[in-house]
Design an enzyme around this catalytic site. Structure first.
Site, PDB file in Angstrom:
ATOM      1  CB  CYS A 120       1.416   7.061  -5.079  1.00 28.27           C
ATOM      2  SG  CYS A 120       2.211   7.151  -3.471  1.00 28.27           S
ATOM      3  CD  GLU A 129       3.587   6.903   7.060  1.00 29.67           C
ATOM      4  OE1 GLU A 129       4.581   6.922   6.326  1.00 29.67           O
ATOM      5  OE2 GLU A 129       2.840   7.883   7.210  1.00 29.67           O
ATOM      6  CB  SER A 130       4.951   2.490   1.765  1.00 35.14           C
ATOM      7  OG  SER A 130       6.128   3.232   2.056  1.00 35.14           O
TER       8      SER A 130
END
Length: 455
Positions: free
Chosen positions: A246, A298-299
């Site tokens: 991912c 959330e990155s």
């Protein structure tokens, strides 16, 4: 995952893939209403996703919008794309400084999302009263902003992007307390402007059509959290929930390396998610970081939180204008993310060489030329570099899946070629890299509903 067939589409209508109780999906539903976009809604069972949906969104997330064959993902990206394509009514101010201020405010509002999540999951070791106070503290910041603006809405006399992006969590502010049989609500004496704002917002037609009673939401979320067993944690280490292939999770892995945060990694099977993981992240997404009991998701939010908490080395410039410019560039970078996704799903009927990936990379090349440095961060990588890297690493993957091999054009992208070669030798990045051919093999299986996580 279950095998089924996507419902037939109605000619002349876009399609929004949603989940009725999802706040991120609600954002997209509201903006589609605001822009009067003819569309139908297909709700996705996020715990038993249909196999066909992974062709729409490889991570199986909502929202996703199919707009005339173009797939858009991520709630804020969808909203901003629609605001540019359908500018009536305009949701951001025309003035660039005010627009930047609104974007910054939406970013800061991530605190509400994180605080609400902590209260919902009860992973923070706090009492209910402390959790509700945390929510109240963030709402007080929003109250102050509304007072400073001197308007009913953050957008002025009518709601704007800020109003619509924050509404779903304000609507759900009571939910964590209702799950426990209590009922936290806005203190009218301290949040008088926000109370007026809330009452005005819930009567707006575009919002009203999307509202679900908080008690019904509480019943849903209470039933959503059922469990198996999470692997035991090692004392003194944070935990990063990831998936090896991912790109969003790779962002978090890189920043954890940069900040030298002791952590272990638990990779999540995104097509067969364990029940216990929904207690960590209600949408079952990666990445998620458990940092001393605080859950971050959330990155980009994870990266920015870590940069504030562990400021050595700083990943944003100290100068506020330069920092704002970097944040804006990361936002614009969504074009490459979208282009890569389109190419991966082969939704545009173009060859890899004609793919919008090339155009997106040319824009990044131009920015690097303007900066006159090896990295976007200067002499060493910064936030832009690390947030950008995972998709550059994967730029060849869509073409490799089809038996071609698109790579950087050295004559058109000379600065980016140098940048890429420098980045892949950085220790914090190198440890996270996976060979593009292996990635292509994984994604090919993933798109067919048969991912091999053990490559």
């Amino acid at each position: 995952m279950r095998r089924s067939t996507e419902p037939p589409k109605e000619e002349g209508k876009s399609r929004l893939y949603s989940m009725h109780f999802c706040p991120f999906a609600q954002r997209a539903r509201i903006v589609c209403n605001v822009k009067k976009i003819p569309h139908d809604i297909v709700n996705i069972d996020l715990k038993n996703k249909p196999d066909w949906y992974f062709k729409i969104h490889p991570k199986g997330l909502v929202p996703a919008l199919d707009l005339e064959g173009q797939i858009l993902v991520e709630s804020l990206d969808i909203a901003e794309f629609l605001d540019e394509k359908f500018p009536d009514p305009q949701l951001y101010p025309a003035d660039p400084e005010k627009k930047a201020k609104d974007k910054e405010l939406i970013g800061k509002f991530g605190k509400v999302v994180a605080t609400w999540a902590a209260a919902l999951y009860k992973k923070d070791g706090k009492t209910n009263q402390e959790r509700f106070q945390s929510i109240n503290d963030v709402l007080l910041e929003m109250e102050t902003e509304l007072e400073e603006r001197g308007t009913t809405f953050y957008g002025g006399d009518a709601p704007g992007m800020v109003d619509y992006m924050i509404w779903p969590w304000v609507e759900r502010a009571r939910v964590p307390s209702l799950i426990d049989g209590e009922d936290f609500d806005f203190p009218k004496d301290k949040l008088s402007k926000l109370v007026v704002w809330k009452n005005e917002m819930k009567e707006r037609k575009e919002v009203k059509e999307t509202i679900t009673d908080p008690q019904i939401q509480a019943t849903f979320y209470k039933g959503y959290f059922t469990g198996s067993t999470e692997p035991p944690k090692e004392e003194g280490k944070s935990r990063l929930y990831s998936m090896h292939f991912c790109p969003f999770a790779q962002r978090a892995r890189i920043v954890c390396n940069v900040k030298k945060i002791p952590h272990d990694i638990v990779n999540i099977d995104l097509k067969n998610k364990p029940d216990w993981y929904f207690k960590i992240h209600p949408k079952g997404l990666v990445p998620a970081l458990d940092l001393e009991g605080q859950i971050l998701v959330e990155s980009l939010d994870i990266a920015e939180f870590l940069d504030e908490k562990f400021p050595d080395p700083p990943l944003y410039p100290a100068d506020p204008e330069k920092k704002a410019k970097d944040k804006e560039l990361i936002g614009k970078f969504g074009k490459l993310t979208a282009a890569w996704s389109v190419a991966l799903h082969n939704k545009d009927d173009k060859t890899s060489q004609e793919s919008p990936i090339t155009n997106a990379l040319l824009n990044m090349e131009t920015e690097l030329v303007k900066r006159g440095t090896t990295f976007y961060g200067g002499d060493s990588p910064g936030m832009v570099d690390y947030m950008f890297w995972p998709w550059v690493e994967r730029s060849r993957v869509p073409s490799l899946i089809t038996g071609e091999d698109f790579d950087f054009s050295k004559d058109k992208l000379p600065k980016l070629v140098v940048w890429k070669n420098e980045m892949k030798e950085r220790k914090e990045v190198k440890e996270t890299i996976t060979d593009p051919q292996i990635q292509a093999t994984f994604y090919k299986g993933y798109l067919q509903g048969k991912p091999n996580y053990d490559l």
